[in-house]
Design a protein around this motif. Structure first.
Motif, PDB file in Angstrom:
ATOM      1  N   LEU A 112       0.825  -1.214   0.000  1.00 49.48           N
ATOM      2  CA  LEU A 112       0.000   0.000   0.000  1.00 49.48           C
ATOM      3  C   LEU A 112       0.856   1.260   0.000  1.00 49.48           C
ATOM      4  N   LEU A 113       1.979   1.242   0.722  1.00 48.55           N
ATOM      5  CA  LEU A 113       2.861   2.411   0.695  1.00 48.55           C
ATOM      6  C   LEU A 113       3.393   2.636  -0.715  1.00 48.55           C
ATOM      7  N   LEU A 114       3.859   1.584  -1.377  1.00 49.66           N
ATOM      8  CA  LEU A 114       4.352   1.749  -2.750  1.00 49.66           C
ATOM      9  C   LEU A 114       3.249   2.265  -3.675  1.00 49.66           C
ATOM     10  N   ASP A 115       2.025   1.749  -3.502  1.00 51.40           N
ATOM     11  CA  ASP A 115       0.887   2.253  -4.290  1.00 51.40           C
ATOM     12  C   ASP A 115       0.664   3.737  -4.023  1.00 51.40           C
ATOM     13  N   ASN A 116       0.705   4.132  -2.747  1.00 48.85           N
ATOM     14  CA  ASN A 116       0.499   5.535  -2.379  1.00 48.85           C
ATOM     15  C   ASN A 116       1.596   6.420  -2.966  1.00 48.85           C
ATOM     16  N   LEU A 117       2.835   5.949  -2.920  1.00 46.39           N
ATOM     17  CA  LEU A 117       3.932   6.744  -3.472  1.00 46.39           C
ATOM     18  C   LEU A 117       3.791   6.912  -4.984  1.00 46.39           C
ATOM     19  N   LEU A 118       3.275   5.900  -5.662  1.00 44.30           N
ATOM     20  CA  LEU A 118       2.975   6.054  -7.093  1.00 44.30           C
ATOM     21  C   LEU A 118       1.965   7.178  -7.309  1.00 44.30           C
ATOM     22  N   ASP A 119       0.921   7.180  -6.492  1.00 44.58           N
ATOM     23  CA  ASP A 119      -0.126   8.198  -6.612  1.00 44.58           C
ATOM     24  C   ASP A 119       0.383   9.595  -6.268  1.00 44.58           C
ATOM     25  N   LEU A 120       1.427   9.675  -5.450  1.00 42.88           N
ATOM     26  CA  LEU A 120       1.955  10.965  -4.994  1.00 42.88           C
ATOM     27  C   LEU A 120       3.241  11.341  -5.727  1.00 42.88           C
ATOM     28  N   SER A 121       3.471  10.748  -6.878  1.00 41.95           N
ATOM     29  CA  SER A 121       4.750  10.897  -7.584  1.00 41.95           C
ATOM     30  C   SER A 121       5.104  12.349  -7.911  1.00 41.95           C
ATOM     31  N   GLU A 122       4.107  13.209  -8.051  1.00 43.07           N
ATOM     32  CA  GLU A 122       4.408  14.619  -8.360  1.00 43.07           C
ATOM     33  C   GLU A 122       5.108  15.311  -7.193  1.00 43.07           C
ATOM     34  N   GLN A 123       5.057  14.723  -5.987  1.00 43.28           N
ATOM     35  CA  GLN A 123       5.728  15.293  -4.820  1.00 43.28           C
ATOM     36  C   GLN A 123       7.106  14.671  -4.589  1.00 43.28           C
ATOM     37  N   LEU A 124       7.480  13.723  -5.443  1.00 43.04           N
ATOM     38  CA  LEU A 124       8.692  12.948  -5.214  1.00 43.04           C
ATOM     39  C   LEU A 124       9.715  13.152  -6.322  1.00 43.04           C
ATOM     40  N   ASP A 125      10.943  13.341  -5.926  1.00 47.12           N
ATOM     41  CA  ASP A 125      12.048  13.406  -6.875  1.00 47.12           C
ATOM     42  C   ASP A 125      12.542  12.003  -7.186  1.00 47.12           C
ATOM     43  N   LYS A 126      12.592  11.141  -6.158  1.00 43.30           N
ATOM     44  CA  LYS A 126      13.112   9.798  -6.334  1.00 43.30           C
ATOM     45  C   LYS A 126      12.560   8.902  -5.234  1.00 43.30           C
ATOM     46  N   VAL A 127      12.281   7.654  -5.594  1.00 39.51           N
ATOM     47  CA  VAL A 127      11.934   6.610  -4.626  1.00 39.51           C
ATOM     48  C   VAL A 127      12.890   5.451  -4.877  1.00 39.51           C
ATOM     49  N   ALA A 128      13.611   5.079  -3.831  1.00 39.54           N
ATOM     50  CA  ALA A 128      14.520   3.941  -3.892  1.00 39.54           C
ATOM     51  C   ALA A 128      13.973   2.870  -2.956  1.00 39.54           C
ATOM     52  N   VAL A 129      14.061   1.617  -3.371  1.00 39.65           N
ATOM     53  CA  VAL A 129      13.512   0.512  -2.588  1.00 39.65           C
ATOM     54  C   VAL A 129      14.587  -0.541  -2.375  1.00 39.65           C
TER      55      VAL A 129
END
Length: 187
Positions: free
Chosen positions: A21-38
């Motif tokens: 769910l966190l990864l799904d949420n981060l996809l939805d909030l991508s305009e607020q993110l420069d980078k997501v590393a997993v």
């Protein structure tokens, strides 16, 4: 608004639904993110397959790193990642972080986040806690980390497991400083 650089670490504690769910949420909030590393532990992949019945973690468009890849950018403070979320956070991982044992990329990245005085959010999932767990949570909190137990709330009247788990993930997203639409008490 400055875009955030976020590390998501997924350990082998039960609760893969929280990570998904966190990864799904981060996809939805991508305009607020420069980078997501997993980064995922081997146990995390096994638990994900067992609990969720698939390997869809492979389908997210984020940068994935091996748990022993000390060349990952967030293994150094110079990469300026703002936030690290460990979800779910096993008590073994928490213990290694609390005692400065950087024996893999997850514990090294957490050490970096803490030393740089950035935001570390550990979503611990175990229950009950023994005194060692409580003391490790205290040490990480005193070092600047945030302990966010995976304790769901019920006042939004969740209708299924994902909605219930989302109550925890919404708190985590708030703690990370991201703007989102979610249930708010009495609003």
């Amino acid at each position: 608004m400055k875009k955030k650089k976020v590390v998501v670490a997924i350990t082998g504690a039960s609760g893969s639904v929280y990570a998904k769910l966190l990864l799904d949420n981060l996809l939805d909030l991508s305009e607020q993110l420069d980078k997501v590393a997993v980064v995922m532990s081997d146990n995390a992949k096994e638990v994900w397959r067992f609990e969720l019945g698939h390997e869809d973690y492979n389908k997210y468009p984020f940068d994935f790193y091996s748990k022993m890849d000390f060349n990952a950018p967030f293994a150094s403070g110079s990469a300026k990642f703002d936030t690290m979320i460990i979800i779910p956070c096993s008590m073994g991982t928490l213990g290694r972080i609390a005692h400065g044992i950087s024996n893999d990329l997850i514990s090294r990245a957490a050490d970096v986040i803490l030393k740089e005085r950035r935001k570390l959010i550990a979503v611990v999932r175990d229950t009950p806690f023994n005194l060692i767990h409580i003391n490790n949570m205290k040490v990480v909190t005193e070092a600047g980390g945030i302990i966010c137990p995976a304790n769901p709330s019920f006042y939004s009247l969740p209708k299924n497991i994902e909605e219930l788990a989302q109550t925890v993930v919404s708190r985590v997203v708030d703690l990370a400083g991201l703007e989102q639409e979610s249930y708010r008490w009495n609003e």
